[in-house]
Design an enzyme around this catalytic site. Sequence first.
Site, PDB file in Angstrom:
ATOM      1  N   HIS A  88       0.823  -1.218   0.000  1.00  0.00           N
ATOM      2  CA  HIS A  88       0.000   0.000   0.000  1.00  0.00           C
ATOM      3  C   HIS A  88       0.856   1.267   0.000  1.00  0.00           C
ATOM      4  O   HIS A  88       2.060   1.217   0.235  1.00  0.00           O
ATOM      5  CB  HIS A  88      -0.907   0.011   1.236  1.00  0.00           C
ATOM      6  CG  HIS A  88      -0.151  -0.243   2.508  1.00  0.00           C
ATOM      7  ND1 HIS A  88      -0.107  -1.477   3.107  1.00  0.00           N
ATOM      8  CD2 HIS A  88       0.617   0.561   3.282  1.00  0.00           C
ATOM      9  CE1 HIS A  88       0.647  -1.422   4.192  1.00  0.00           C
ATOM     10  NE2 HIS A  88       1.105  -0.184   4.315  1.00  0.00           N
ATOM     11  N   ASP A 193       7.435  -5.742   3.564  1.00  0.00           N
ATOM     12  CA  ASP A 193       6.384  -5.437   4.531  1.00  0.00           C
ATOM     13  C   ASP A 193       5.017  -5.842   3.984  1.00  0.00           C
ATOM     14  O   ASP A 193       4.617  -5.425   2.896  1.00  0.00           O
ATOM     15  CB  ASP A 193       6.392  -3.937   4.848  1.00  0.00           C
ATOM     16  CG  ASP A 193       5.302  -3.551   5.819  1.00  0.00           C
ATOM     17  OD1 ASP A 193       5.398  -3.953   6.990  1.00  0.00           O
ATOM     18  OD2 ASP A 193       4.345  -2.869   5.400  1.00  0.00           O
ATOM     19  N   GLU A 233       7.971 -10.657   5.760  1.00  0.00           N
ATOM     20  CA  GLU A 233       7.375 -10.311   7.053  1.00  0.00           C
ATOM     21  C   GLU A 233       5.933 -10.801   7.053  1.00  0.00           C
ATOM     22  O   GLU A 233       5.058 -10.195   6.447  1.00  0.00           O
ATOM     23  CB  GLU A 233       7.438  -8.796   7.270  1.00  0.00           C
ATOM     24  CG  GLU A 233       6.931  -8.340   8.632  1.00  0.00           C
ATOM     25  CD  GLU A 233       5.510  -7.791   8.605  1.00  0.00           C
ATOM     26  OE1 GLU A 233       4.896  -7.703   9.682  1.00  0.00           O
ATOM     27  OE2 GLU A 233       5.013  -7.453   7.517  1.00  0.00           O
ATOM     28  N   HIS A 290       9.044  -2.943  16.258  1.00  0.00           N
ATOM     29  CA  HIS A 290       8.199  -1.751  16.325  1.00  0.00           C
ATOM     30  C   HIS A 290       6.728  -2.119  16.498  1.00  0.00           C
ATOM     31  O   HIS A 290       5.910  -1.254  16.806  1.00  0.00           O
ATOM     32  CB  HIS A 290       8.373  -0.920  15.058  1.00  0.00           C
ATOM     33  CG  HIS A 290       7.949  -1.646  13.819  1.00  0.00           C
ATOM     34  ND1 HIS A 290       8.686  -2.669  13.274  1.00  0.00           N
ATOM     35  CD2 HIS A 290       6.855  -1.514  13.033  1.00  0.00           C
ATOM     36  CE1 HIS A 290       8.075  -3.134  12.205  1.00  0.00           C
ATOM     37  NE2 HIS A 290       6.959  -2.457  12.032  1.00  0.00           N
ATOM     38  N   ASP A 291       6.384  -3.380  16.263  1.00  0.00           N
ATOM     39  CA  ASP A 291       5.028  -3.870  16.492  1.00  0.00           C
ATOM     40  C   ASP A 291       4.954  -4.519  17.869  1.00  0.00           C
ATOM     41  O   ASP A 291       5.919  -4.523  18.625  1.00  0.00           O
ATOM     42  CB  ASP A 291       4.636  -4.878  15.411  1.00  0.00           C
ATOM     43  CG  ASP A 291       4.404  -4.214  14.059  1.00  0.00           C
ATOM     44  OD1 ASP A 291       4.044  -3.022  14.039  1.00  0.00           O
ATOM     45  OD2 ASP A 291       4.587  -4.884  13.029  1.00  0.00           O
ATOM     46  N   LEU A 341      -5.295  -7.615  15.792  1.00  0.00           N
ATOM     47  CA  LEU A 341      -5.981  -8.685  16.493  1.00  0.00           C
ATOM     48  C   LEU A 341      -5.012  -9.714  17.055  1.00  0.00           C
ATOM     49  O   LEU A 341      -5.423 -10.593  17.792  1.00  0.00           O
ATOM     50  CB  LEU A 341      -6.943  -9.394  15.522  1.00  0.00           C
ATOM     51  CG  LEU A 341      -8.045  -8.531  14.910  1.00  0.00           C
ATOM     52  CD1 LEU A 341      -8.841  -9.356  13.911  1.00  0.00           C
ATOM     53  CD2 LEU A 341      -8.954  -7.972  15.982  1.00  0.00           C
ATOM     54  N   TYR A 342      -3.741  -9.622  16.693  1.00  0.00           N
ATOM     55  CA  TYR A 342      -2.850 -10.745  16.974  1.00  0.00           C
ATOM     56  C   TYR A 342      -1.608 -10.352  17.763  1.00  0.00           C
ATOM     57  O   TYR A 342      -0.631 -11.077  17.777  1.00  0.00           O
ATOM     58  CB  TYR A 342      -2.426 -11.417  15.664  1.00  0.00           C
ATOM     59  CG  TYR A 342      -1.865 -10.482  14.613  1.00  0.00           C
ATOM     60  CD1 TYR A 342      -0.564  -9.992  14.706  1.00  0.00           C
ATOM     61  CD2 TYR A 342      -2.631 -10.094  13.527  1.00  0.00           C
ATOM     62  CE1 TYR A 342      -0.046  -9.148  13.757  1.00  0.00           C
ATOM     63  CE2 TYR A 342      -2.116  -9.244  12.562  1.00  0.00           C
ATOM     64  CZ  TYR A 342      -0.824  -8.774  12.675  1.00  0.00           C
ATOM     65  OH  TYR A 342      -0.307  -7.928  11.722  1.00  0.00           O
ATOM     66  N   GLN A 343      -1.605  -9.207  18.428  1.00  0.00           N
ATOM     67  CA  GLN A 343      -0.409  -8.757  19.122  1.00  0.00           C
ATOM     68  C   GLN A 343      -0.747  -8.197  20.498  1.00  0.00           C
ATOM     69  O   GLN A 343      -1.829  -7.648  20.710  1.00  0.00           O
ATOM     70  CB  GLN A 343       0.308  -7.673  18.304  1.00  0.00           C
ATOM     71  CG  GLN A 343       0.807  -8.160  16.956  1.00  0.00           C
ATOM     72  CD  GLN A 343       1.458  -7.056  16.146  1.00  0.00           C
ATOM     73  OE1 GLN A 343       1.264  -5.882  16.422  1.00  0.00           O
ATOM     74  NE2 GLN A 343       2.222  -7.430  15.142  1.00  0.00           N
ATOM     75  N   ARG A 397       0.633   0.822  19.754  1.00  0.00           N
ATOM     76  CA  ARG A 397       2.009   0.374  19.561  1.00  0.00           C
ATOM     77  C   ARG A 397       3.040   1.414  19.991  1.00  0.00           C
ATOM     78  O   ARG A 397       4.227   1.101  20.122  1.00  0.00           O
ATOM     79  CB  ARG A 397       2.217  -0.037  18.100  1.00  0.00           C
ATOM     80  CG  ARG A 397       1.533  -1.359  17.776  1.00  0.00           C
ATOM     81  CD  ARG A 397       1.693  -1.759  16.331  1.00  0.00           C
ATOM     82  NE  ARG A 397       0.960  -0.875  15.431  1.00  0.00           N
ATOM     83  CZ  ARG A 397       0.890  -1.038  14.118  1.00  0.00           C
ATOM     84  NH1 ARG A 397       1.523  -2.046  13.557  1.00  0.00           N
ATOM     85  NH2 ARG A 397       0.200  -0.207  13.369  1.00  0.00           N
TER      86      ARG A 397
END
Length: 490
Positions: A88, A193, A233, A290-291, A341-343, A397
């Site tokens: 994107h 990414d 990634e 960074h996430d 949703l996953y971190q 984050r």
Amino acid sequence: MKNQVQLITYVDRIAPSGLQELKQILDNELDTLFGGVHLLPFYFPIDGSDAGFDPIDHVQVDQRLGDWNDVKNIGEDYDIMADLIVNHMSAQSKEFKDVLAKGKASAYWDLFLTKESVFPNGLSESDRKKIYRPRPGSFFTEYSLADGSKVDFWTTFTANQIDINVHSEAGQAYLANVLQHFEDSKVNLIRLDAAGYAIKKPGTSCFMIKESFDFIDQLAKQANAKGMTTLAEIHTHHLTQVEVARKVDMVYDFALPPLILHTLFSKDVSALQHWLTIAPRNCVTVLDTHDGIGIIDVGPIDGKAGLLTAAQIDSLVETIHANTKGESLQATGAAANNVDLYQINSTYYDALGQQDLDYLIARAIQFFAPGIPQVYYAGLFATPNAMKLLSDTQVGRDINRPYLNKQDIQAAMQKPFVKGLCQLIALRNNSPAFNGEFSMQAAHSELKLHWQLQQDSATLSVNFTTKQAVIELTEQGSNRRIELDSLLVN
């Protein structure tokens, strides 16, 4: 690429004046520690809605940081990883603004994906249910064109990040232009990414489908021809990660961070042992980035068993929230506009309750696991959760994205833990054994990781019940034994 520890950092968050200052910090305060550096997005603008991952201009270095010559100057002495933001670009880009102004008459119309371009016969409910999106809400954002018509553009992540049609001539030219700037500036490792989301096909999940592998392979070949290595990634089921690793240059070992936490909390090495037995060897290892701390990478998905059970994941998450005294809870899930949703959002240091020995053990396991280790700047300096920044921005984050300066770095380098970590980094960089063969022994609460290169060896032994951790080195016929807790003594 050097088989040495690499630093992950935003340029401006440790070097406020930019790339030249960062080079000075690498050469002085961090001298000899890192063989390479992952420069998180330094494109214009660095302070967009997603901290640089929504570039308005992917081939312009944000002038507040410097220019491509400054990037090249770092590349003269260090391996450089940079992000190729495949999926994107910003809705504020000149290309997308031209599309909004001219519609299908724009030269950039084919650069972007619309609902109609992927589903010319309409999006059926059956197809909609199959699409995977890592965030809640719609896959599309409606934009109004200058003529008053409305178009649904594909926005996998946020409304400001418009998905690119990577199969179009315009999309391919866009990515090729970024690759050329990387080559000219001595970038030799490219992080792809969100590459798993780049290909959309009706009737599929639109995530890591067969055509995604074909696209990643094609992109990797373009990069390889320019002397660059690609790193995929992808947050996904651990067996999918193993499959992906067979088809790309390198992958992240995103399962390692939560598994090390689980092992330290539960004192049971079985899940970590199983993963290190099957984990890809062509990988980059991390504990923090960074996430947030990934959870999906170790959990069950679509009926497939995970490395951890749902109950074990619940326990892991609740322990992190308890260790952070609820701070991670304020930055995770629906809190603080968090959309992942996953971190779990927290520094790794706080996830471990700021226990220095536990953190040093975690880093030692990372450094002894197969792969090229990377250390995130907040983890290097053992910074606590950035609660004021989180409060100011309300971006989940940001709890793990602190702004530091040279004085902060110099003060952090005097912490016993940071001194101990620097000794571990030096050991990982300089021991010849890490260029050899990896083996492992494990039982109940004990783990032994071993590297052997001819007569040189390096062994990490950890008892998770007693927290005794020992490194034994044999180099050029001499033996050395290091108790990890001794590294925490001033």
